[in-house]
Design a protein around this motif. Structure first.
Motif, short mmCIF file in Angstrom:
data_model
loop_
_atom_site.label_atom_id
_atom_site.label_comp_id
_atom_site.label_asym_id
_atom_site.label_seq_id
_atom_site.Cartn_x
_atom_site.Cartn_y
_atom_site.Cartn_z
N TRP A 25 0.83 -1.20 0.00
CA TRP A 25 0.00 0.00 0.00
C TRP A 25 0.87 1.25 0.00
O TRP A 25 0.58 2.21 -0.70
N GLN A 48 -9.19 5.96 -4.99
CA GLN A 48 -9.19 4.92 -6.02
C GLN A 48 -8.10 3.89 -5.76
O GLN A 48 -8.33 2.69 -5.92
N ALA A 49 -6.92 4.34 -5.37
CA ALA A 49 -5.83 3.41 -5.08
C ALA A 49 -6.19 2.51 -3.90
O ALA A 49 -5.88 1.31 -3.90
N THR A 93 -7.28 10.28 -6.07
CA THR A 93 -6.29 9.26 -6.39
C THR A 93 -6.13 8.28 -5.24
O THR A 93 -6.10 7.06 -5.44
N SER A 130 1.14 6.32 -7.11
CA SER A 130 -0.07 6.91 -7.69
C SER A 130 -0.13 8.40 -7.41
O SER A 130 -0.56 9.19 -8.27
N ARG A 163 -9.32 -4.46 -3.05
CA ARG A 163 -9.85 -5.51 -3.92
C ARG A 163 -8.80 -6.59 -4.16
O ARG A 163 -9.11 -7.77 -4.19
N ARG A 164 -7.55 -6.18 -4.33
CA ARG A 164 -6.50 -7.16 -4.65
C ARG A 164 -5.97 -7.88 -3.43
O ARG A 164 -5.64 -9.06 -3.50
N SER A 202 0.47 3.77 -3.08
CA SER A 202 -0.04 5.11 -2.85
C SER A 202 0.98 6.17 -3.23
O SER A 202 0.64 7.20 -3.82
N LYS A 222 -9.24 1.56 -3.04
CA LYS A 222 -10.23 0.59 -3.51
C LYS A 222 -9.55 -0.55 -4.26
O LYS A 222 -9.87 -1.72 -4.06
N ILE A 223 -8.62 -0.20 -5.14
CA ILE A 223 -7.91 -1.22 -5.92
C ILE A 223 -7.08 -2.11 -5.00
O ILE A 223 -7.08 -3.34 -5.12
N HIS A 224 -6.38 -1.50 -4.05
CA HIS A 224 -5.54 -2.26 -3.11
C HIS A 224 -6.41 -3.20 -2.28
O HIS A 224 -6.06 -4.37 -2.09
#
Length: 97
Positions: A7, A74-75, A71, A14, A81-82, A11, A77-79
């Motif tokens: 993360w 969104q980062a 940013t 990004s 999810r993964r 972060s 959320k993606i982190h």
């Protein structure tokens, strides 16, 4: 909960990329509206009126802050999810938008 290395790296990267894009967008927008380059360098700032410098500072600050927040959201959320790890979980509650 301590932030993971993944993360932290995601972060940081990004934010660097989005900051550079936002800076270019503000500079291009400023040039399109005023016909002059964005006041960045010391010698440029001295040739602008105070109102122009203040307007540029307010606009660029607002765009950079908004870009940073969007940013990071969104980062995160993606982190999440993964990895299944939600950055900032267990910290002070965030305001809902």
């Amino acid at each position: 909960m301590k932030n993971s290395l993944g993360w932290t790296v995601a972060s940081a990267l990004s934010l660097l990329v989005s900051g550079a894009v936002a800076e270019k967008a503000v500079a291009a927008g400023w040039k399109a509206v005023t016909g002059k380059p964005a006041p960045r360098e010391e010698d440029q700032v001295l040739s602008y009126r105070l109102g122009e410098v203040v307007a540029f500072a307010v606009i660029s600050g607002a765009v950079m802050t908004l870009t940073r927040q969007l940013t990071l959201r969104q980062a995160a959320k993606i982190h999440a999810r993964r990895s299944g790890d939600v950055p900032g979980a267990g910290e002070a509650p965030a305001l809902e938008a």
